[in-house]
Design an enzyme around this catalytic site. Structure first.
Site, PDB file in Angstrom:
ATOM      1  N   ALA A  59       0.852  -1.187   0.000  1.00 54.71           N
ATOM      2  CA  ALA A  59       0.000   0.000   0.000  1.00 54.71           C
ATOM      3  C   ALA A  59       0.882   1.229   0.000  1.00 54.71           C
ATOM      4  O   ALA A  59       1.990   1.223   0.544  1.00 54.71           O
ATOM      5  CB  ALA A  59      -0.886   0.000   1.235  1.00 54.71           C
TER       6      ALA A  59
ATOM      7  N   ARG B 239      -2.053   6.226  -1.653  1.00 50.11           N
ATOM      8  CA  ARG B 239      -3.221   6.244  -2.548  1.00 50.11           C
ATOM      9  C   ARG B 239      -3.939   4.914  -2.650  1.00 50.11           C
ATOM     10  O   ARG B 239      -5.152   4.839  -2.619  1.00 50.11           O
ATOM     11  CB  ARG B 239      -2.792   6.689  -3.942  1.00 50.11           C
ATOM     12  CG  ARG B 239      -2.185   8.078  -3.996  1.00 50.11           C
ATOM     13  CD  ARG B 239      -1.615   8.393  -5.373  1.00 50.11           C
ATOM     14  NE  ARG B 239      -0.679   7.372  -5.853  1.00 50.11           N
ATOM     15  CZ  ARG B 239       0.613   7.295  -5.463  1.00 50.11           C
ATOM     16  NH1 ARG B 239       1.105   8.148  -4.605  1.00 50.11           N
ATOM     17  NH2 ARG B 239       1.382   6.343  -5.940  1.00 50.11           N
TER      18      ARG B 239
ATOM     19  N   THR C  40       6.897   3.995   5.814  1.00 52.35           N
ATOM     20  CA  THR C  40       6.493   5.391   5.658  1.00 52.35           C
ATOM     21  C   THR C  40       7.191   6.168   6.769  1.00 52.35           C
ATOM     22  O   THR C  40       7.901   5.606   7.605  1.00 52.35           O
ATOM     23  CB  THR C  40       4.984   5.572   5.851  1.00 52.35           C
ATOM     24  OG1 THR C  40       4.671   5.398   7.249  1.00 52.35           O
ATOM     25  CG2 THR C  40       4.192   4.543   5.063  1.00 52.35           C
TER      26      THR C  40
ATOM     27  N   GLU D  24      15.502  -1.780  13.953  1.00 53.30           N
ATOM     28  CA  GLU D  24      16.941  -1.545  13.887  1.00 53.30           C
ATOM     29  C   GLU D  24      17.260  -0.318  13.035  1.00 53.30           C
ATOM     30  O   GLU D  24      18.214   0.423  13.315  1.00 53.30           O
ATOM     31  CB  GLU D  24      17.633  -2.800  13.332  1.00 53.30           C
ATOM     32  CG  GLU D  24      19.127  -2.683  13.100  1.00 53.30           C
ATOM     33  CD  GLU D  24      19.900  -2.316  14.358  1.00 53.30           C
ATOM     34  OE1 GLU D  24      20.128  -3.207  15.160  1.00 53.30           O
ATOM     35  OE2 GLU D  24      20.271  -1.137  14.521  1.00 53.30           O
TER      36      GLU D  24
ATOM     37  N   ALA E 279      20.367   3.665   9.895  1.00 56.99           N
ATOM     38  CA  ALA E 279      19.882   2.852   8.770  1.00 56.99           C
ATOM     39  C   ALA E 279      20.219   1.374   8.997  1.00 56.99           C
ATOM     40  O   ALA E 279      19.812   0.810  10.002  1.00 56.99           O
ATOM     41  CB  ALA E 279      20.449   3.377   7.457  1.00 56.99           C
TER      42      ALA E 279
ATOM     43  N   GLY F 179      19.868  15.075  -3.277  1.00 58.60           N
ATOM     44  CA  GLY F 179      18.806  14.236  -2.716  1.00 58.60           C
ATOM     45  C   GLY F 179      19.131  13.753  -1.309  1.00 58.60           C
ATOM     46  O   GLY F 179      18.510  12.805  -0.813  1.00 58.60           O
TER      47      GLY F 179
ATOM     48  N   GLU G 267      15.913  16.252   3.455  1.00 58.76           N
ATOM     49  CA  GLU G 267      14.448  16.181   3.363  1.00 58.76           C
ATOM     50  C   GLU G 267      14.033  17.224   2.329  1.00 58.76           C
ATOM     51  O   GLU G 267      14.822  18.141   2.019  1.00 58.76           O
ATOM     52  CB  GLU G 267      13.836  16.544   4.720  1.00 58.76           C
ATOM     53  CG  GLU G 267      14.113  15.552   5.839  1.00 58.76           C
ATOM     54  CD  GLU G 267      13.448  14.203   5.611  1.00 58.76           C
ATOM     55  OE1 GLU G 267      12.286  14.174   5.158  1.00 58.76           O
ATOM     56  OE2 GLU G 267      14.103  13.175   5.867  1.00 58.76           O
TER      57      GLU G 267
ATOM     58  N   ASP H  57      15.568  15.329  13.903  1.00 54.25           N
ATOM     59  CA  ASP H  57      15.745  13.936  13.477  1.00 54.25           C
ATOM     60  C   ASP H  57      16.831  13.262  14.333  1.00 54.25           C
ATOM     61  O   ASP H  57      16.669  12.134  14.801  1.00 54.25           O
ATOM     62  CB  ASP H  57      16.128  13.957  11.992  1.00 54.25           C
ATOM     63  CG  ASP H  57      16.400  12.579  11.458  1.00 54.25           C
ATOM     64  OD1 ASP H  57      15.447  11.771  11.473  1.00 54.25           O
ATOM     65  OD2 ASP H  57      17.551  12.286  11.069  1.00 54.25           O
TER      66      ASP H  57
ATOM     67  N   LYS I  98      16.590  10.189  17.228  1.00 55.13           N
ATOM     68  CA  LYS I  98      17.440   8.990  17.218  1.00 55.13           C
ATOM     69  C   LYS I  98      18.126   8.788  18.565  1.00 55.13           C
ATOM     70  O   LYS I  98      18.155   7.675  19.092  1.00 55.13           O
ATOM     71  CB  LYS I  98      18.484   9.099  16.104  1.00 55.13           C
ATOM     72  CG  LYS I  98      17.878   8.938  14.713  1.00 55.13           C
ATOM     73  CD  LYS I  98      18.918   9.190  13.636  1.00 55.13           C
ATOM     74  CE  LYS I  98      18.312   9.000  12.254  1.00 55.13           C
ATOM     75  NZ  LYS I  98      19.158   9.564  11.204  1.00 55.13           N
TER      76      LYS I  98
END
Ligand code: ADP
Ligand code: ASP
Ligand code: MG
Length: 815
Positions: free
Chosen positions: A502, A505, A553, A604, A609, A662, A665, A676, A680
């Site tokens: 999902a 949308r 997400t 984790e 990451a 990129g 954010e 952020d 963490k």
């Protein structure tokens, strides 16, 4: 002599009957007789017609006309034109007889068990008659045998008991006079007074065994629509496979507990006469199938798993049962009087309560009868009213070798427990050949699959993944699953099914697993509108074993469902930090819920990451170590910015470059604000056992005050340029001291702070480059030289790899 029996599904259409004739032909070289059921589904329709007539509903006539047409069409399809008319006339004549009885039911509004047996008998009488004519038309000397001529029973309509002395004599006499191939009706018999009886639903198997016993047949072959007796009902367990051989007792237990493929009583005449029973597939006739015989050779502990639906559980409890001689005898006598079959009994050794499983249709009757029997005790409050629970099922694992293998029940109940299947009663047969449990009917498919996996595919695990979020990380995850699928299956015996995907949308479900190469496009093309609540409802209602919800997400709304998801015994894996950095109460609740339901909540990738930060920290703590400090560069974005910010560059340009690549954010202020990083380090502090809220952390916001108000990103950059000189000053001062700027999170002495600082070349953070992360764990054990975890700490690929590793970890836990 061999007896063959073909069930309703094997004779559902004229084409199938024709293939049955081809199957039988090679047997004609030896001595053989064949038993047939009614055409597939006909018995059910006959019962339905009789009910309509009983209710005074004239629609019974139309349904009867359908039945008539079906049989007449079969004659036309199976028999040559010149012979048809007399056969059609005979079929019509028989149907008229049936119509008369139904008219009687309609008029007097009464349908006794005796009448019902008579009505049901037409199914077999018509099918065997028509099939006998079809054999003749194929040049086989065949003869229709109405089993009522030879099978003698008592008058227990619906479930008549066979009088073997008379029956055996009559069968032998009949066969001593016959040359032609006997085509025999299954299911029916005659009482002493000449009334038509039936042997119980699915009783044609039994008829075949009765003939096999009487004629001392060498083999009995039950031909059906599956490849033999399987490890579980293949309709419910896709991975069920054929059991090549089993003992009579095993087959009896499995069928008693619902394996419909053979009727339990069938085993008895075969067992007495030591006749092997073969279960064969009409649709795959060369497959060997299953042989049921005297011994159980195969070493497997469990031969099969079966289930029965529509069960009620009655519990009788109270001090009146305690040590009172005869109380349970009275209880069972009452049920026997009411002819209520007790499927399972469990009694605590305290004798304080007795639990009985019965077929749901008898619930009221049983409850009333028991309460009447114990009315005196109930009035004196020595026994409570009978407590009833409905919509239940009995599941049973069966195998002769259970006796010699301790741990079977441990394995059974741990598989059920891990999948959140609540067990309401348990019984083990005294033969130690079965263990049965009562569960909610809604859980049956999940329970059977979980048990099947635990006993038959124990080394192999199927993980059912529900993925929300198909952005960069979600996509990378799907690709990784696709690339690793075969290797995982072969080397780690793990299969990862993505059952649903999902995005904001659309959502798409496919219980057997979505095609990984095309599922994203399919979701766009034919997914239904995404609705998180519906997604969760659907996921829970599928009730699949080893379910894992993966949240890729960064949505707070999605995290609000975690508790409900974990409560439904579904594990959660996520890189989304929103849940664990929300209130401490929520963090604790989620952990507690996962623990209580025996599922996993793994994250984790919340920090660093794919780097093993949280697991490493937990392993240290679990082994008794204590955290002294945690320091880290936890933002790949900010590390990129500060490691590429060198003399001669403007700070605002460096931030622009990071955005263009990129790394930031969409609004770089979300990175520069430090929130952020704060989230963490908050999560790491909580993992280390500190009861902190986000507000306990001091955060240095790198966004200058006037830049915070800008409404667009462009306006922000323009405003930032005015601060380039201030950043330049910081950089120049650091450079003068031969130090570097680093945005760091530090937990030390019970304080947590996130700020821009400087490090010299002795510091492990000094050489950090690109978007790498680094974490220093100083503990009692790692005191002199802290443990360093360093590597790429951002990016879709490494994050997806971390998520994937968490999913696989759950697969290993499930073992
Ligand atoms: P028939 O019409 O040949 O008498 P049944 O419908 O009575 O066939 O029995 C065959 C069905 O039994 C199969 O289609 C299967 O769904 C079901 N079944 C239940 N448990 C098992 C099992 N353990 N092995 C094989 N089949 C089973
Ligand atoms: N036709 C009967 C039934 O459906 C008997 C059988 O098929 O074995 O119950
Ligand atoms: Mg059957």
């Amino acid at each position: 002599m061999k007896i063959l029996k073909f069930g309703g599904s094997s004779v559902a259409t004229p084409a199938r009957i024709q293939s049955v004739i081809e199957i039988v032909k090679p047997y004609l070289r030896e001595d053989v007789a064949v038993v047939f059921s009614a055409f597939g589904g006909v018995t059910d329709v006959l019962i339905q017609i009789s009910r309509l007539a009983l209710e005074g509903n004239l629609e019974y006539k139309a349904t009867l006309a359908d039945i008539e047409r079906r049989h007449l069409d079969a004659v036309r399809a199976l028999v040559g034109v010149q012979k048809q008319s007399s056969i059609l006339a005979q079929v019509k004549f028989t149907i008229n007889e049936l119509e008369d009885v139904l008219h009687g039911v309609y008029l007097v509004k009464e349908r006794t068990p005796r009448t019902l047996d008579y009505i049901m008998s037409f199914g077999e009488r018509l099918s065997a008659y028509i099939i006998a004519e079809a054999f003749k038309d194929n040049g086989v000397a065949a003869e229709f045998l109405d089993a009522r001529r030879v099978v003698r029973t008592d008058a227990n309509f619906g479930y008549a008991k066979v009088d073997f002395d008379t029956t055996n004599t009559q069968i032998r006499e009949h066969f001593s006079r016959q040359q032609a191939l006997q085509i025999i009706t299954g299911f029916i018999g005659t009482s002493e007074t000449g009334e038509t009886t039936t042997l119980g639903r699915s009783g044609s198997d039994y008829t075949a065994a009765i003939f096999a016993g009487a004629l001392q047949a060498s083999d009995l072959e039950i031909w059906t629509d599956v490849d033999g007796m399987m490890t579980a009902d293949p309709r419910l367990v896709k991975k069920a496979f054929t059991v090549p051989q089993m003992s009579y007792e095993e087959a009896m237990e499995l069928s008693h507990f619902g394996a419909k493929v053979i009727f339990p009583a069938t085993m008895q005449p075969a067992m007495v006469n030591r006749i092997p029973i073969w279960i064969k597939n009409t649709f795959n006739p060369t497959f060997q199938g299953t042989v049921i015989h005297a011994e159980s050779k195969n070493g497997k502990v469990i031969k099969g798993i079966s289930s029965m639906n529509a069960i009620s559980l009655l519990s009788v409890q109270g001090s009146g049962l305690l040590g009172v001689v005869g109380a349970s005898a009275r209880l069972f006598a009452t049920l026997a009087r009411e002819r209520v079959n007790v499927i399972l009994i469990s009694q605590a050794s305290s004798e304080h309560s007795i639990c009985l499983a019965i077929e749901s249709q008898y619930t009221r009757q049983a409850k009333t009868a028991i309460e009447k029997e114990f009315q005196y005790e109930i009035r004196n409050e020595e026994i409570d009213e009978v407590h009833v629970e409905t919509d239940l099922s009995v599941i049973a694992v069966v195998g002769d070798n259970m006796k010699q293998s301790p741990g079977t029940s441990g394995r059974m109940f741990s598989a059920l427990g891990k999948n959140g299947v609540n067990v309401m009663a348990i019984a083990q047969g005294s033969s130690e050949r079965n263990i049965s449990a009562v569960v909610r009917q809604a859980d049956v498919a999940k329970a059977l699959n979980a048990l099947h996996e635990a006993f038959f595919l124990s080394d192999r695990k199927l993980l059912n993944v529900f993925l929300v979020g198909t952005g960069l990380i979600g996509k990378a995850l799907i690709n990784m699953v696709r690339e690793q699928f075969n290797k995982l299956a072969e080397e780690n015996l793990l299969e990862v099914n993505i059952v649903a995907i999902a995005n904001s949308r659309k959502m798409l479900f496919q219980e057997a697993g979505l095609p990984l190469a095309t599922c994203l496009d399919e979701n766009e093309a034919k997914g239904e509108a995404m609705h998180m609540e519906k997604f969760v409802e659907h996921m829970v209602s599928l009730n699949l074993p080893n379910s894992i919800f993966v949240d890729c997400t960064s949505s707070e709304e999605v995290t609000s469902f975690y508790e409900a998801i974990l409560s439904a015994s579904i594990s959660v894996v996520t890189p989304n930090k929103k849940a664990n950095s929300a209130s401490l109460e929520k963090y604790k609740l989620l952990k507690h819920t996962a623990f209580r339901r025996g599922v996993k909540f793994l994250y984790e990738t919340n920090v660093g990451a794919g780097l093993p930060v949280i697991n490493t920290l937990n392993d240290l703590l679990l082994s008794g170590d204590k955290v002294i400090s945690i320091e880290g560069v936890l933002s790949g974005t900010l590390n990129f910015i500060f490691s590429s910010y060198t003399a001669g560059k403007k700070f605002s340009d460096v931030v622009k470059e990071a955005k263009a690549k990129g790394y930031t954010e969409p609004d770089p202020r979300d990175d520069l604000s430090g929130m952020d990083v704060a989230r963490k380090i908050l999560i790491l502090s909580r993992e280390a056992g500190l009861p902190y809220e986000l507000s306990d952390i001091t955060v240095e916001n790198l966004v200058p005050a006037d830049c915070r108000e800008q409404t667009s990103v462009d306006a922000f950059f323009t405003a930032l340029e005015k601060h380039d000189s201030a950043f330049e000053k910081l950089l120049a001062e650091a450079t003068a001291r031969q130090e570097k700027l680093r945005y760091m999170a530090v937990l030390k002495d019970g304080k947590v702070a996130v700020s821009l600082g400087t490090v010299n070349d002795k510091h492990p953070f000094y050489s950090l480059s690109g978007s790498d992360n680094i974490i220093l764990l100083t503990t009692e054990r790692y005191h002199e030289r802290p443990m360093v975890i360093r590597g790429p700490g951002a990016g879709a690929a490494v994050t997806a790899a971390g998520v994937f590793a968490d999913v696989i970890r759950i697969g290993h836990y499930a073992r």
